[in-house]
Design a protein around this motif. Sequence first.
Motif, PDB file in Angstrom:
ATOM      1  N   ARG E 112     -10.112  -4.809  -6.082  1.00 36.76           N
ATOM      2  CA  ARG E 112     -10.348  -5.847  -5.074  1.00 36.76           C
ATOM      3  C   ARG E 112     -11.149  -6.999  -5.658  1.00 36.76           C
ATOM      4  O   ARG E 112     -10.828  -8.159  -5.453  1.00 36.76           O
ATOM      5  N   ILE E 116      -7.022  -8.399  -6.640  1.00 38.66           N
ATOM      6  CA  ILE E 116      -5.748  -7.784  -6.262  1.00 38.66           C
ATOM      7  C   ILE E 116      -5.757  -7.496  -4.766  1.00 38.66           C
ATOM      8  O   ILE E 116      -6.666  -6.844  -4.256  1.00 38.66           O
ATOM      9  N   LYS E 117      -4.717  -8.004  -4.077  1.00 42.93           N
ATOM     10  CA  LYS E 117      -4.721  -7.849  -2.616  1.00 42.93           C
ATOM     11  C   LYS E 117      -3.588  -6.925  -2.150  1.00 42.93           C
ATOM     12  O   LYS E 117      -3.644  -6.362  -1.080  1.00 42.93           O
ATOM     13  N   ASP E 118      -2.559  -6.831  -2.968  1.00 40.54           N
ATOM     14  CA  ASP E 118      -1.364  -6.057  -2.619  1.00 40.54           C
ATOM     15  C   ASP E 118      -1.728  -4.604  -2.320  1.00 40.54           C
ATOM     16  O   ASP E 118      -2.150  -3.855  -3.189  1.00 40.54           O
ATOM     17  N   LYS E 119      -1.509  -4.210  -1.061  1.00 38.99           N
ATOM     18  CA  LYS E 119      -1.948  -2.878  -0.641  1.00 38.99           C
ATOM     19  C   LYS E 119      -1.282  -1.754  -1.415  1.00 38.99           C
ATOM     20  O   LYS E 119      -1.916  -0.804  -1.863  1.00 38.99           O
ATOM     21  N   GLY E 120       0.041  -1.896  -1.541  1.00 42.37           N
ATOM     22  CA  GLY E 120       0.791  -0.848  -2.226  1.00 42.37           C
ATOM     23  C   GLY E 120       0.302  -0.675  -3.652  1.00 42.37           C
ATOM     24  O   GLY E 120       0.057   0.439  -4.127  1.00 42.37           O
ATOM     25  N   LEU E 121       0.121  -1.795  -4.314  1.00 41.05           N
ATOM     26  CA  LEU E 121      -0.331  -1.761  -5.698  1.00 41.05           C
ATOM     27  C   LEU E 121      -1.682  -1.053  -5.799  1.00 41.05           C
ATOM     28  O   LEU E 121      -1.883  -0.162  -6.638  1.00 41.05           O
ATOM     29  N   GLU E 123      -2.975   1.087  -3.746  1.00 38.10           N
ATOM     30  CA  GLU E 123      -2.859   2.522  -3.487  1.00 38.10           C
ATOM     31  C   GLU E 123      -2.318   3.277  -4.697  1.00 38.10           C
ATOM     32  O   GLU E 123      -2.812   4.347  -5.054  1.00 38.10           O
ATOM     33  N   ASN E 124      -1.326   2.688  -5.314  1.00 46.79           N
ATOM     34  CA  ASN E 124      -0.773   3.326  -6.510  1.00 46.79           C
ATOM     35  C   ASN E 124      -1.818   3.500  -7.595  1.00 46.79           C
ATOM     36  O   ASN E 124      -1.943   4.566  -8.182  1.00 46.79           O
TER      37      ASN E 124
END
Lengths: 291, 259, 297, 253, 253
Positions: E112, E116-121, E123-124
Motif C-alpha cells: 500500500r 499499489i491499489k489493485d485489490k486482487g494484486l 491479495e495475491n
Amino acid sequence: MSVSVPSLQRRRNFLQKIVFNVFCLAALINGLALFIIVYFMIANGWKAINWTFLTQPPVDSMTKGGILPCIVGTLCLSIGAILIAMPIGVASAIYLNEYARPGRLIRVIKLGINNLAGVPSIVFGLFGLAVFVVWLKMGVSIIAGSLTLGAMTLPVMIGSTEEALRAVPDTYREASLGLGATKWQTIYRVVLPTALPGILTGTILGISRAAGETAPIMFTAAVFFTPSLPVSIFDEVMALPYHIYVLATAGTEIEATRHLQYGTALVLIFLVLGMNLIAIIYRSRLRKRMQ
Amino acid sequence: LFFITTNSAQAGNLVIKGSTTVLPIAQKVVEAYMKENPDVKISLSGGGSSNGIKALVDGNTDIATTSRFIKDKEVKLAVGKNVFPVPFAIAYDSIIPVVHPSNNINNLTLDQLKAIYKGEIKNWKEVGGPDLQIVINSRDTSSGTFETWEKKVMKKERITPRAQVMASNGAIVQAVSNNKYAIGYIGIGYLSPGVKALRVNGIEGTEETTLNGSFPISRPLFMFTNGWPKGDTLNFINYVINPQKGQNHVADSGYVRLY
Amino acid sequence: MSNKRRITERTMHTLFFVVASASIVMLFMIMIFLFMEGIPIFDEVSVKDFIFGKYWYPTSEPPDFGILSLIVASLAVTLLSALISIPLGILTAIYIAEIASKKVSEIIKPMVELLAALPSVVIGFFGMVLVAPFLQNVFDIPTGLNLFNASLMLAFMSVPTICSLSEDAIHSVPNSLREASLALGATHLETILKVVLPASLSGISTAVILGMSRAIGETMVVLMVAGGAAFIPESIFDPVRPMPASIASEMAEAPFRSAHYHALFATGIVLFIFTFLFNIVADHIAYKYKQVGEATL
Amino acid sequence: MDKSVKIEVKHLNFYYGNFKALEDITLDFYANEVLSLIGPSGCGKSTFLRCLNRMNDLISISRVEGNILLDGLDIYDPSVDVVMLRSRIGMVFQKPNPFPKTIFENVAYGLRVNGIKDKGLIENRVEESLKLAAIWNEVKDRMHESALGLSGGQQQRLCIARALAVEPEILLMDEPCSALDPIATQKIEELIHQLKKSFTIIIVTHNMQQAARVSDITAFFYMGKLIEVGKTNTIFTRPNLKQTEDYITGRFG
Amino acid sequence: MDKSVKIEVKHLNFYYGNFKALEDITLDFYANEVLSLIGPSGCGKSTFLRCLNRMNDLISISRVEGNILLDGLDIYDPSVDVVMLRSRIGMVFQKPNPFPKTIFENVAYGLRVNGIKDKGLIENRVEESLKLAAIWNEVKDRMHESALGLSGGQQQRLCIARALAVEPEILLMDEPCSALDPIATQKIEELIHQLKKSFTIIIVTHNMQQAARVSDITAFFYMGKLIEVGKTNTIFTRPNLKQTEDYITGRFG
Ligand SMILES: Nc1ncnc2c1ncn2[C@@H]1O[C@H](COP(=O)(O)OP(=O)(O)OP(=O)(O)O)[C@@H](O)[C@H]1O
Ligand SMILES: Nc1ncnc2c1ncn2[C@@H]1O[C@H](COP(=O)(O)OP(=O)(O)OP(=O)(O)O)[C@@H](O)[C@H]1O
Ligand SMILES: [Mg+2]
Ligand SMILES: [Mg+2]
C-alpha cells in the motif's frame, strides 16, 4: 557471626508496620477528601436537580428555574476550546516529536511549552482579554472564550500527544520505514493509529479541564445573566463554573440560591468527573486491548 | 474570520453591564421586560460600575449601570472614542452599615464609622458594644458602593488594609450574617433578616429618609447609554423609569423608587 | 507515482512545521502581551516601589500600587499548602507504588486523578460555604475566610499533581535496585527509605515544585476563600489577598488601559515569573538527574 | 572438602498464576561447591534461583509447593523471617545494579540495615569484602565517589562485594556476566574460584563454556523440569540424556 | 549459483557523535548467499546492518564515512531516494514487531505505501509472501484478526512475510531468533535456507551454532572492527586468527 539479633529484627518489623500504616493513612485521607467534597455536594445539591433545573433558564432573580443556559454555554465553550486546541496541538506535537531534529532549539521550545502548561489560568484570562476581546474586537463572546480556553489547553494537548507519540515503539517506525514507507505514510498509517488512544484521552481530559475553568472565561465569555440560548459564536453565554461563582459571591440572593449553587456545582462535577471517568476507563480498556 | 466585529447593538439583542448594586433591579426588570417582549434577548452582567462604563466606551454594551455618576476621566475617554454617555437616574439607594444580629449596637456616627474603617477603633467595646474584635468587611475598590462609602464616610481617607474585601453586597450580607465580629455596608436593597441595620447619626435608612436627603450615605443609581437611546434600548429605559412598571420592580428589590 | 509521494511528504512536512510554529508563536505571544500591557505601570511607579510597596490602593487619589502584601500572601498560601500537600502527596504516592496491592492501588490511583479533576470553583465553593463556617466555629476566629482555609483548599489541588508525578518517579526506579536491597536482608521499609526514595528524589522534587506552581497560580480558590485583605498576614487565620485573587476581582472593574489596569497586568507578570521560575527549576532538576537510579553500562 | 548438604530441594513446584514454571524439582546443594544451572531461555532457571531466597514472594501471583531445606530447616515455614533468610543467602543479578550511592555506602548498606552501627567495624568489613571481590585496588582511592561511575565489570564486582559484606553462607548468581565484556567476565570467573573456598555458590548461565569452566556440578533445566544433574565433567562429555546432549552441542537454544 | 557481488562496502567508518562504532570495514556480499555477522555484544553488528539500509539516518548524531555500493551505485549518494532504497532492502528485527493491525494489513502494508491499489494484486502478493514465509497454513483462516494474537515465532515469520511482500533484493535480519523458542527458531532457520534461493541474506546472530547452521559466509566483528571473514566452514574449523578462535570456542563473550 550472625549479623542480626532477634530483638532487633522484631523492632525492624514493628517499625515497618507502623510506618506502612502511616502511608496507608495518607492515601485514605486523599480518598476521604474526594469523598467528603462529593458527599457534601450531593447531599446538598441533589434535591435541586430535577428536570426543570436541567432544561429551563433561571427565573425570578435566579432564585428559581434552571441552569440550561449555563450547561449549553459550558458545552459550547469547552467543545470550542478543544476544536481549536486539538488539531493545532496534535499537529505541533507531531512536528516536534517526529519531524524536528532534536537539539537545543527543540529543547528550549519544549521547555517553553512546558512552562506555558504551568502558567496560571488567570494569566490566560488576561491574555484573552487583551488579545481576543479587545484587540481583535471579538468582545465578550463564545469565540473569545473558546480561543482563550483553547490557548490554555494547547500546551496540555501538545504534552499529552507527545507522550502518546513517544509511547509508540520505535520498532514500528523502523519497520515501516524499512518497508519503503515515507515519513508521512509512517506517521499516518502506523504511528497515529497506535497513539490514538493516548491522544483521545488527552483530548477528553482537555475538554474536562476547559469545562471546569472559571478564571479564563471571566473576562472573555461568561456573563451574569442571559436567559436565552446562544445563536452565534459571537454571543455571550452563561457558564456553569462562572454561575457557581457569581451565585455564591456576587449574586443578589446568596442564601436563597444556596441549593441552586450546590445543584449547579453537582452538575459541573458530574460533567467533569464523568468525562474523566470515561477517559480513565477508555484508557485502561485500550491499554488492555493493545497488549 | 476572527476580525468580524460584533455589533452588540444588533436588533433584538441588548447587553447590560455594570454595577452589582443595580443587579437586583436590573434583573427583575429584565425578566419582566423579556416576558413582555419575548423576541428581545438581553444579557446582563455585573462586574462593577467602572466595568460598565468601560464596556460602554469600548462599545461592548448598550447600557452601563452604575451606582455613581460618571467621572471626568471617563467622559474624556469616552468622548475621545466618539462615545457620548447619557445618564438616566433609575433609583435611589442608601448604603446601610450592618452588623451581626447579636450585636447590641444600634447606632454609629459617621465619625465612628470612619474611625472603625480606618482601623483606629479595633474593638466593639470602644463604641459601646460587646468586648469583641471588629472584623471589617468592605467592597472591591472600584465598586460604586465602595466609592460612595469612601466619599461620604471616609472623606477620602483610606480604609485599613486589614479590611476583608468582598466582591458584592450579597457576599457582605453573607459574611456579616455568619460572623458576630463583623461590620459591613450594603445597599438598602440587600437588607435581610440575617443582618442588623445600624442607624447613622441617629437616622434610620429608609425610603423616606433617603428621598428627603436626611440619611447621610445615599446616592442615585444610573443607567448610561451611548448617545440618546434608540430602539430596544430606548424601550427598555422607558420601561425602567415607568412608574407603573420598572419602578415597581425597583421597590420590589428593596430600593427607593424615583417617585 | 514516487513523485506524488514525494510531494505529499514535502507538503505534510511543511504543513506541520507551519502549524507548530504558529502554535509556538501564539504561546509566546501570551508572554509578549502580558508584558506589553503590564510594563506601562512602571511609568507611574518604580519597579522597586511596585514590588516592595506595602500599600495597594489602586483607586485612591493618589493611588498606591505596592504589591508586596499580595506577593507575601501568594507565597504564604503556597508554602502553607505545601506543608500539607507535600507529605500527603508523597506518602500516598509511596503507598500506591510500593505498598498497596495491585487491586487497591488500581482503586486509589483513579481517585487521586479524579481529585485533580475537580473544578477549582467547586473547591472554592466548598471552602467558602462549608469549611469557612466550620473553621470559624471550631477555632473561634473572627473569620473563616483566611490564609489557612485557602491553603487547605489549595492543598487539595496540589496533592494530585504531587502524588501522581511522585508515583511515576517511584515507579520508574528499576526493580533491580529493590531486589538488590531486599536480597541484602533489608526490610521493605528500609528498602523504600534508603534506596527507592533517594533514587527517585529528582522526580519527587519535580513533582513537588510543579504542585507548588499549581498552587501559586490557582485563582478561584484564593478568590473565594482567602478573605481578600491586602496586608501582610500575622497569623495563619488572617485574611489575605494573593495575586491571582487581586487580578481576578479587580480586572473587570479597572478602566481600560488605566494605571490600575496596567498594574494588574504587571501583577500577572510577577505571577508569571514565579511560575516560570518554578518550572525552570523543575525542568532543571528533572534533566540534570534524569539518569540517577539506572546503572549505566 | 566435606560433602555436607547445604540446601535440599524436595519436589518443588512453582506457579505464576496458573502457569507452572517449575515442576517437581528435587536437587541437593553441597557446601563449598559451585553448581551451575543451564538451559534454554525461559526454562525456569531464574525462577528456581529466586525460590531459594524467597525473592519470588514479591510476585503476588506466585505460589510454591514442596520444600526447600536450608541446613535442615524449611525456608518456607511461616515462622521463618524472610529478612533474616535473605541476609544468609546473598544474590548477584544479571545486570550490575549498584545503588546510586557512593562505593563505600553500597558495600556498607547491608551492614547498616542489619543494625551494625560501629564505624570501625563497618570500615573493616567494607575493605575486606572489596578485597575478597578483587576490586579493592581499583576503588580504594575513590571510595566516596558514586558507584555509577564504575565500569560494568567493576560494578558487577562491587555488587558481589556488597553481597559478601553481610557474610552470607550461600551466593546466588543469576547470569552475572551476561552484560559484561570478556575481560570483566574472566575476572569474575576467577573470583568465583576464590569464593568457593568459603561459600556455597549457585550460578545461572547461558554460556556453556562458562558453566564448564567454573562449576563442579551442572544442572540442566528444560521447560520447567530438571532434566539432568551431575558432575560438570560428566555432563559436558558424557551426558545421559539425548536432550542434554542436544542442548550442549548447540542443537537448539 | 553465480557469484555476483551484490553489495560492496568500502572503508566504512561510522560514528555516534564522537564515538567511532565502526572502523574501516571493507566487505563484499554476494547474491543468493547467506552471510552471518557474529561478535560479542556491542561490537557494532547492528550498527553495521543498519548502515546498509540507511536506517541509521534516523539517529541525528550519527555520521558515515566511506562507501557502500549496491549493484555498483553508492547508496549514500545525495541523489539516492532513501525510501526507494529501503524498499529494495528488507529488514527483520530482533524482536518481532508486527503493526497493531490485522495479519492481512501487516503484509499488505508495504504494498500500500508503495502505491499499489489493485485489490486482487495485493491479495495475491500477501498470500504468496505468507506462503514463502512458511506461515500461510497457520494464518490463512484468521487473516483479519489482529497480528498481536500470534505467538512469538509466528509473529517473526509474519514480519519476514511483510518484508518479502515488497519484493526486496536483500534481506537484513538482526538477531531474528533471539526472542524465540527452539522450535520457532528451527522453523525460521529452515525458512532462511528456502529464501536464499531468491534473496541475498545478511543475518546477525549471537548464537554461533546458528551461524554455523545457516550461513555460507561468516564475518566476525570485534570492537567495531571486522576481524575475520570467510567461508563459514573454514571460520568455524580453522580460523586464521587467535581472537576469532577464542570467541568461537567460548573463551569470551
Ligand atoms: N513474573 C512472572 N510472571 C509470569 N510469568 C513469569 C514471570 N517471570 C517469569 N515467568 C515465566 O516463567 C518462565 C520461566 O522464567 P525464568 O525467568 O525463570 O526463565 P530463565 O530460565 O531465567 O530464562 P532466561 O534465560 O531468559 O533468563 C518463563 O516462561 C517466563 O515467561
Ligand atoms: N544510538 C546510539 N547512540 C550512541 N551509541 C550507540 C547507539 N547505538 C549503539 N551505540 C553504541 O555503538 C556500539 C555498537 O552497538 P551495536 O548495537 O551495533 O552493537 P551490537 O553488536 O549489535 O551488540 P548486541 O549484540 O548487543 O546487539 C556499542 O558500543 C553501543 O553502545
Ligand atoms: Mg533468567
Ligand atoms: Mg545488536
